[in-house]
Write a protein that holds these residues in place. Structure first.
Motif, PDB file in Angstrom:
ATOM      1  N   PHE A 177       0.841  -1.210   0.000  1.00 13.05           N
ATOM      2  CA  PHE A 177       0.000   0.000   0.000  1.00 13.05           C
ATOM      3  C   PHE A 177       0.873   1.256   0.000  1.00 13.05           C
ATOM      4  N   LEU A 178       1.921   1.263   0.839  1.00 14.02           N
ATOM      5  CA  LEU A 178       2.811   2.421   0.919  1.00 14.02           C
ATOM      6  C   LEU A 178       3.476   2.703  -0.431  1.00 14.02           C
ATOM      7  N   LYS A 179       3.956   1.644  -1.079  1.00 10.56           N
ATOM      8  CA  LYS A 179       4.636   1.831  -2.360  1.00 10.56           C
ATOM      9  C   LYS A 179       3.692   2.443  -3.385  1.00 10.56           C
ATOM     10  N   GLU A 180       2.468   1.925  -3.462  1.00  9.28           N
ATOM     11  CA  GLU A 180       1.484   2.459  -4.409  1.00  9.28           C
ATOM     12  C   GLU A 180       1.123   3.905  -4.070  1.00  9.28           C
ATOM     13  N   LEU A 181       1.012   4.211  -2.773  1.00 12.80           N
ATOM     14  CA  LEU A 181       0.685   5.569  -2.333  1.00 12.80           C
ATOM     15  C   LEU A 181       1.776   6.550  -2.740  1.00 12.80           C
ATOM     16  N   PHE A 182       3.058   6.156  -2.549  1.00 14.99           N
ATOM     17  CA  PHE A 182       4.167   7.033  -2.922  1.00 14.99           C
ATOM     18  C   PHE A 182       4.162   7.312  -4.424  1.00 14.99           C
ATOM     19  N   ILE A 183       3.806   6.297  -5.219  1.00  8.87           N
ATOM     20  CA  ILE A 183       3.717   6.485  -6.676  1.00  8.87           C
ATOM     21  C   ILE A 183       2.613   7.486  -7.003  1.00  8.87           C
ATOM     22  N   ARG A 184       1.443   7.326  -6.342  1.00  8.96           N
ATOM     23  CA  ARG A 184       0.312   8.232  -6.597  1.00  8.96           C
ATOM     24  C   ARG A 184       0.623   9.673  -6.174  1.00  8.96           C
ATOM     25  N   LEU A 185       1.412   9.819  -5.106  1.00  7.20           N
ATOM     26  CA  LEU A 185       1.761  11.167  -4.639  1.00  7.20           C
ATOM     27  C   LEU A 185       2.769  11.840  -5.549  1.00  7.20           C
ATOM     28  N   GLY A 186       3.456  11.040  -6.388  1.00  8.35           N
ATOM     29  CA  GLY A 186       4.370  11.624  -7.362  1.00  8.35           C
ATOM     30  C   GLY A 186       5.836  11.559  -7.014  1.00  8.35           C
ATOM     31  N   PHE A 187       6.211  10.721  -6.031  1.00  4.36           N
ATOM     32  CA  PHE A 187       7.617  10.609  -5.661  1.00  4.36           C
ATOM     33  C   PHE A 187       8.410   9.925  -6.775  1.00  4.36           C
ATOM     34  N   GLU A 188       9.671  10.322  -6.925  1.00  6.76           N
ATOM     35  CA  GLU A 188      10.589   9.719  -7.887  1.00  6.76           C
ATOM     36  C   GLU A 188      10.858   8.251  -7.529  1.00  6.76           C
ATOM     37  N   GLY A 189      11.037   7.397  -8.543  1.00  8.82           N
ATOM     38  CA  GLY A 189      11.275   5.972  -8.316  1.00  8.82           C
ATOM     39  C   GLY A 189      12.500   5.693  -7.459  1.00  8.82           C
ATOM     40  N   LYS A 190      13.549   6.495  -7.623  1.00  2.60           N
ATOM     41  CA  LYS A 190      14.772   6.306  -6.837  1.00  2.60           C
ATOM     42  C   LYS A 190      14.508   6.540  -5.354  1.00  2.60           C
ATOM     43  N   TRP A 191      13.742   7.591  -5.050  1.00  6.02           N
ATOM     44  CA  TRP A 191      13.398   7.902  -3.658  1.00  6.02           C
ATOM     45  C   TRP A 191      12.529   6.798  -3.056  1.00  6.02           C
TER      46      TRP A 191
END
Length: 378
Positions: A177-191
């Protein structure tokens, strides 16, 4: 959910880590903190930085280049602190993770970068761990809402407030869930890769009477004691904020307006302490339940109904109160309890309102903190 992290933010988050940044972080770790599994504290690294500093800088930079944490950095001892006298089961204990200094340096570097952008990423209803926001803001707003339910003609006939407690909130967070949320929020893949490595590469042993026992490889949860965990958790709660905002925009849930021209307040969050306001009807109660269930199914969070409470408007029918409470699964009526450590409602008696100070002092003198106080201190 629309992306909130801009390209400029991402560039700052993933820029190369400097030697000065690592040194400043290492010297910011309190030297008297309990050591991790390797037995080392900041008290060793700081005075001997001229000897170990170059190796520490090299190893920390290597992590940010490869996103690989050595096992010994992320092997964590769990210290179980009692929440009450004579604990009898796991829910009576608070697990605190004793992280190694090397891991804390990595984690604190990332946390110091992230917290600069939290005011722009995290919604205004979240009051915890965000620069420029105070716990007193949430307390004052909560008091106004509870007071309005008792005295305001617009509120006391048709509204209610629910104080929701999440059971073992940090321990239940699902990593996927956290990984998907970070993607939706727009964080860079490296971060995202750095964050997920810090979260998912951990292993535990339990510290009992000074000795390590067992080996646990978790599949979910955030560590209490990790500098990153508070910031990750409030980002996790943004999913709930998004769901509730959408419900309000679509007219499924109504917030409280204390006057005709005032803002509508539907939720107040401080980490895992949540207060929700809606009309005291089965329709809005059902919609609120669905929002909480959707968030819980995705994130892994579960409501602790025994610790949750519900406060009704002063003129709502007593039978309606009982039926709604049973329908929502929250039987405890609020208004006289506490929110963020203070009374939910100010009363006329100052001695009653400030009783909690005496109670807290007695608890500390009779419990864990008493061991570190001299007779004169007590």
């Amino acid at each position: 959910m629309q992306p909130r992290v801009t390209t400029a933010m991402n560039m700052e988050l993933i820029k190369q880590v400097s030697e000065a940044e690592i040194r400043q972080t290492a010297f910011g770790i309190k030297s008297n903190k309990t050591p991790g599994a390797d037995g080392m504290t900041g008290l060793f690294f700081q005075p001997y930085w001229h000897i170990v500093g170059l190796r520490v800088i090299k190893d920390v930079k290597k992590f940010f280049e490869t996103a690989v944490l050595p096992h010994e950095w992320n092997f964590t001892q769990l210290c179980l602190l009692p929440k009450k006298v004579n604990p009898k089961c796991m829910k009576d204990l608070r697990p605190i993770s004793l992280c190694s200094v090397m891991y804390k340096i990595v984690s604190r570097v990332m946390a110091s970068r992230l917290k600069c952008f939290l005011p722009e990423i995290v919604s205004e209803t979240q009051g915890a761990f965000v620069s420029g926001r105070l716990i007193s803001d949430n307390i004052l707003l909560a008091h106004e809402m509870v007071h309005g339910l008792r005295t305001n003609p617009r509120c006391k006939e048709e509204f209610m407030a629910l104080k929701i407690d999440m059971s073992k909130a940090y321990d239940r967070v699902e990593w996927c869930f956290l990984k998907e949320l970070f993607i939706r929020l727009g964080f860079e893949g490296k971060w995202i890769g750095w964050i997920m490595t810090c979260i998912s590469s951990i292993s535990y042993s339990v510290l009992l009477n000074g000795q390590s026992h067992g080996f646990i490889k978790p599949k979910r949860g955030l560590r209490q004691g990790d500098p990153l965990s508070p910031f990750i958790f409030i980002l996790c709660a943004e999913a709930l904020v998004h769901i509730m905002n959408k419900a309000e925009v679509e007219g499924r849930i109504s917030g409280i307006k204390l006057s005709r021209d005032s803002l509508s307040i539907q939720k107040l969050l401080f980490a895992d302490d949540s207060l929700f306001m809606c009309r005291a009807t089965f329709r809005e109660g059902t919609k609120l339940q669905r929002c909480l269930k959707l968030y819980g199914d995705a994130s892994g969070q579960e409501i602790n109904f025994q610790k949750s409470s519900i406060t009704f408007g002063g003129k709502i029918d007593p039978i309606m109160k009982r039926v709604l409470g049973e329908f929502l699964g929250i039987e405890q009526e609020g208004g006289t309890g506490k929110y963020l450590g203070l009374s939910e409602c100010f009363t006329g008696s100052k001695s009653k309102m400030l009783e909690f100070i005496t109670d807290n002092l007695k608890d500390r003198l009779n419990g864990w903190y008493a061991k570190s106080l001299s007779l004169g201190g007590k």
